[in-house]
Design a protein around this motif. Structure first.
Motif, PDB file in Angstrom:
ATOM      1  N   PRO A 121       0.842  -1.409   0.151  1.00 56.15           N
ATOM      2  CA  PRO A 121      -0.501   0.098   0.025  1.00 56.15           C
ATOM      3  C   PRO A 121       0.515   1.186   0.434  1.00 56.15           C
ATOM      4  O   PRO A 121       2.140   1.594   0.323  1.00 56.15           O
ATOM      5  N   LEU A 122      -0.018   2.182  -0.446  1.00 54.17           N
ATOM      6  CA  LEU A 122       0.759   3.370  -0.669  1.00 54.17           C
ATOM      7  C   LEU A 122       0.353   4.286  -0.412  1.00 54.17           C
ATOM      8  O   LEU A 122      -0.709   4.026   0.040  1.00 54.17           O
ATOM      9  N   ASN A 123       0.513   5.436   0.159  1.00 57.19           N
ATOM     10  CA  ASN A 123      -0.590   6.653   1.608  1.00 57.19           C
ATOM     11  C   ASN A 123      -0.524   7.828   0.189  1.00 57.19           C
ATOM     12  O   ASN A 123       0.153   8.544  -0.731  1.00 57.19           O
ATOM     13  N   LYS A 124      -1.770   8.339  -0.162  1.00 60.85           N
ATOM     14  CA  LYS A 124      -2.246   9.228  -0.948  1.00 60.85           C
ATOM     15  C   LYS A 124      -1.682  10.621  -1.257  1.00 60.85           C
ATOM     16  O   LYS A 124      -0.868  11.399  -2.249  1.00 60.85           O
ATOM     17  N   GLU A 125      -1.410  10.675   0.292  1.00 64.65           N
ATOM     18  CA  GLU A 125      -1.636  12.671   1.139  1.00 64.65           C
ATOM     19  C   GLU A 125       0.177  12.572   0.464  1.00 64.65           C
ATOM     20  O   GLU A 125       0.119  13.414  -0.060  1.00 64.65           O
ATOM     21  N   ALA A 126       0.756  11.399   0.583  1.00 62.06           N
ATOM     22  CA  ALA A 126       2.372  11.806   0.849  1.00 62.06           C
ATOM     23  C   ALA A 126       2.691  12.047  -0.631  1.00 62.06           C
ATOM     24  O   ALA A 126       3.687  12.107  -1.515  1.00 62.06           O
ATOM     25  N   LEU A 127       1.896  10.946  -2.171  1.00 65.18           N
ATOM     26  CA  LEU A 127       2.054  10.446  -2.888  1.00 65.18           C
ATOM     27  C   LEU A 127       2.082  12.135  -3.667  1.00 65.18           C
ATOM     28  O   LEU A 127       2.719  12.580  -4.106  1.00 65.18           O
ATOM     29  N   ASN A 128       1.017  12.310  -3.085  1.00 65.88           N
ATOM     30  CA  ASN A 128       0.640  13.282  -3.731  1.00 65.88           C
ATOM     31  C   ASN A 128       1.537  14.713  -3.528  1.00 65.88           C
ATOM     32  O   ASN A 128       1.730  15.526  -4.353  1.00 65.88           O
ATOM     33  N   LYS A 129       1.925  14.866  -2.144  1.00 64.50           N
ATOM     34  CA  LYS A 129       2.978  16.568  -2.042  1.00 64.50           C
ATOM     35  C   LYS A 129       4.309  16.137  -2.465  1.00 64.50           C
ATOM     36  O   LYS A 129       5.033  17.230  -2.701  1.00 64.50           O
ATOM     37  N   ALA A 130       4.309  14.671  -3.035  1.00 63.92           N
ATOM     38  CA  ALA A 130       5.899  14.597  -3.819  1.00 63.92           C
ATOM     39  C   ALA A 130       5.658  14.605  -5.284  1.00 63.92           C
ATOM     40  O   ALA A 130       7.043  14.645  -6.057  1.00 63.92           O
ATOM     41  N   GLY A 131       4.524  15.202  -5.469  1.00 64.68           N
ATOM     42  CA  GLY A 131       4.476  15.926  -7.052  1.00 64.68           C
ATOM     43  C   GLY A 131       3.874  14.378  -7.588  1.00 64.68           C
ATOM     44  O   GLY A 131       3.377  15.130  -9.109  1.00 64.68           O
ATOM     45  N   HIS A 132       3.174  13.474  -7.768  1.00 63.09           N
ATOM     46  CA  HIS A 132       2.698  12.505  -8.224  1.00 63.09           C
ATOM     47  C   HIS A 132       1.024  12.913  -7.538  1.00 63.09           C
ATOM     48  O   HIS A 132       0.574  12.133  -7.055  1.00 63.09           O
ATOM     49  N   HIS A 133       0.426  13.554  -8.661  1.00 56.97           N
ATOM     50  CA  HIS A 133      -1.385  13.558  -8.563  1.00 56.97           C
ATOM     51  C   HIS A 133      -1.360  12.223  -8.786  1.00 56.97           C
ATOM     52  O   HIS A 133      -2.700  12.733 -10.117  1.00 56.97           O
ATOM     53  N   PHE A 134      -1.895  11.434  -8.123  1.00 56.65           N
ATOM     54  CA  PHE A 134      -2.864  10.642  -8.310  1.00 56.65           C
ATOM     55  C   PHE A 134      -3.873   9.720  -7.661  1.00 56.65           C
ATOM     56  O   PHE A 134      -3.385  10.212  -6.331  1.00 56.65           O
ATOM     57  N   ALA A 135      -4.865   9.840  -7.393  1.00 56.44           N
ATOM     58  CA  ALA A 135      -6.193   8.824  -6.778  1.00 56.44           C
ATOM     59  C   ALA A 135      -5.403   8.013  -5.849  1.00 56.44           C
ATOM     60  O   ALA A 135      -6.108   7.910  -5.210  1.00 56.44           O
ATOM     61  N   GLY A 136      -4.551   7.416  -7.035  1.00 59.68           N
ATOM     62  CA  GLY A 136      -3.897   6.079  -5.899  1.00 59.68           C
ATOM     63  C   GLY A 136      -3.455   4.962  -6.843  1.00 59.68           C
ATOM     64  O   GLY A 136      -2.930   5.665  -8.076  1.00 59.68           O
ATOM     65  N   HIS A 137      -3.351   3.709  -6.550  1.00 56.34           N
ATOM     66  CA  HIS A 137      -2.484   3.009  -7.577  1.00 56.34           C
ATOM     67  C   HIS A 137      -3.076   2.452  -8.973  1.00 56.34           C
ATOM     68  O   HIS A 137      -2.241   2.548  -9.866  1.00 56.34           O
ATOM     69  N   THR A 138      -4.482   2.832  -9.109  1.00 57.69           N
ATOM     70  CA  THR A 138      -4.765   2.272 -10.041  1.00 57.69           C
ATOM     71  C   THR A 138      -4.430   3.573 -11.461  1.00 57.69           C
ATOM     72  O   THR A 138      -4.755   3.288 -12.572  1.00 57.69           O
ATOM     73  N   ASP A 139      -5.390   4.415 -10.563  1.00 56.40           N
ATOM     74  CA  ASP A 139      -5.284   6.217 -11.871  1.00 56.40           C
ATOM     75  C   ASP A 139      -3.448   6.020 -11.892  1.00 56.40           C
ATOM     76  O   ASP A 139      -2.871   6.437 -13.548  1.00 56.40           O
ATOM     77  N   MET A 140      -2.420   5.511 -11.209  1.00 58.53           N
ATOM     78  CA  MET A 140      -1.183   5.363 -11.951  1.00 58.53           C
ATOM     79  C   MET A 140      -0.593   4.764 -12.158  1.00 58.53           C
ATOM     80  O   MET A 140      -0.110   4.582 -13.618  1.00 58.53           O
ATOM     81  N   LEU A 141      -1.179   3.658 -12.460  1.00 54.21           N
ATOM     82  CA  LEU A 141      -1.399   2.356 -13.532  1.00 54.21           C
ATOM     83  C   LEU A 141      -1.335   2.913 -15.076  1.00 54.21           C
ATOM     84  O   LEU A 141      -1.107   2.650 -16.157  1.00 54.21           O
ATOM     85  N   ALA A 142      -2.863   2.951 -14.776  1.00 45.94           N
ATOM     86  CA  ALA A 142      -3.250   3.886 -15.699  1.00 45.94           C
ATOM     87  C   ALA A 142      -2.847   4.783 -16.727  1.00 45.94           C
ATOM     88  O   ALA A 142      -2.291   4.632 -17.807  1.00 45.94           O
ATOM     89  N   HIS A 143      -1.982   5.558 -16.377  1.00 47.44           N
ATOM     90  CA  HIS A 143      -1.373   6.531 -16.256  1.00 47.44           C
ATOM     91  C   HIS A 143       0.358   5.797 -17.551  1.00 47.44           C
ATOM     92  O   HIS A 143       0.763   6.133 -18.330  1.00 47.44           O
ATOM     93  N   LEU A 144       1.194   5.397 -16.587  1.00 43.03           N
ATOM     94  CA  LEU A 144       1.774   5.041 -16.533  1.00 43.03           C
ATOM     95  C   LEU A 144       2.230   3.275 -17.669  1.00 43.03           C
ATOM     96  O   LEU A 144       3.139   4.038 -18.820  1.00 43.03           O
TER      97      LEU A 144
END
Length: 344
Positions: A121-144
């Motif tokens: 699991p990842l933390n959505k807040e930490a992910l977005n604060k790092a500059g990766h603006h995804f709602a979670g794994h699923t959106d990120m994987l679709a993008h990648l």
């Protein structure tokens, strides 16, 4: 051929490093026997810290991505180390690692170096604060991966539930229920069941409205959209029934009358699976384990995941359960083996 799986660490400040160590230790005999090949991707520092804290003697050697062959169990640094990452403490650096691990896993999967990705699991807040603006794994994987659309399936035992919609407001759900989307979910669900080795793939469509609309008194989506789409699916050879009222469809699924259910929205599908997946201590009223797997359908690569979050409140305490991660690994092995067989 034994599939090579990547296990992405998720947020290194969460329970990911701990459950990975515990899972690898429990699966050690299978790894040594050549039944599993696992490449952990993330922060090697966080992984070693978790191993030391747990007092586990399992060896997970560090490898380079360019190496010609990897040991059956190894770890790959996803990105350069930055600031100190502490268990249970949200940080930008942990969000960066979570993204980089998944990006590296996708890169290896697309290159054919790994045959599936299992995500901690990842933390959505930490992910977005790092500059990766995804709602979670699923959106990120679709993008990648450039996927045109994806479908979430939850699995626990014979409870397999895919979703027409997930992370949207309830008022938006009826707008997203279209013949095209429902047909797409049915096709992906049928394909996933085939990949899991089911010869008969009986799929029930859950009704959106109470009593499937009660002849139009409670809404017409089940009558005007779901029912005609189901008829067309049946005509095209799919084993599909419905719409079945939501208050009985999951009971029938648990009883084995269906092999999967297509739920209309997040809570309709998640609640029955998670209710059965949580192992609750009746004395303390607390849960001590969670079974269940999140499978992303519609991607060009195989991805399974644990069905829980980063659990910052217990990170680093040595009490997180590895059960869901092991189940996610087993599902990924089945799906990857089926895909490899189909290619050959």
């Amino acid at each position: 051929m034994t599939p090579q799986l990547a296990i992405t660490m998720g947020d290194p400040a969460g329970v990911g490093p701990e459950i990975i160590i515990k899972a690898c230790k429990k699966l050690e005999d299978r790894i040594r026997a050549g039944e599993l090949r696992l490449l952990v991707i993330g922060s090697n520092v966080a992984l070693e810290a978790a191993r030391a804290a747990l007092g586990t003697d399992i060896a997970i050697p560090a490898v380079d991505a360019s190496a010609g062959d990897w040991p059956a169990l190894a770890c790959l640094q996803a990105a350069p180390e930055g600031g100190s990452i502490m268990p249970g403490v949200l940080s930008v650096d942990a969000g960066r690692f979570a993204y980089e691990a998944v990006a590296r896993g996708v890169e290896l999967a697309q290159a054919g170096r790994v045959h599936g990705i299992v995500t901690a699991p990842l933390n959505k807040e930490a992910l977005n604060k790092a500059g990766h603006h995804f709602a979670g794994h699923t959106d990120m994987l679709a993008h990648l991966t450039g996927a045109r659309g994806s479908v979430m399936m939850l699995a626990h035992g014979n409870m397999r539930v895919s979703h027409v919609t997930t992370h949207i407001a309830l008022e938006e759900v009826p707008k997203r229920l279209t013949p095209e989307r429902l047909r797409y979910v049915v096709e992906l669900t049928d394909d996933a069941l085939r990949g899991l080795g089911l010869s008969r793939r009986r799929i029930a469509i859950a009704a959106l409205n109470p009593h499937a609309g009660e002849g139009g008194l409670f809404g017409r989506q089940d009558i005007d959209i779901s029912a005609p789409t189901i008829e067309r699916c049946v005509a095209d050879g799919f084993d599909v029934v419905g719409p079945v009222p939501g208050d009985t469809v999951f009971v029938k699924l648990r009883a084995g009358q269906y092999d999967a259910v297509v739920a209309m929205y997040h809570d309709q599908g998640h609640i029955p699976v998670k209710l059965l997946g949580f192992n609750v201590d009746p004395v303390t009223g607390t849960w001590n384990a969670l079974s269940g797997v999140n499978i992303t359908l519609g991607l060009p690569i195989i991805r399974t995941s644990v069905d829980h979050g980063t659990a910052f409140d217990i990170a680093g305490k040595g009490i997180a359960s590895e059960t869901s991660l092991i189940e996610a690994i087993d599902y990924a092995v089945k799906l990857a083996a089926a895909r490899l067989q189909a290619k050959n």
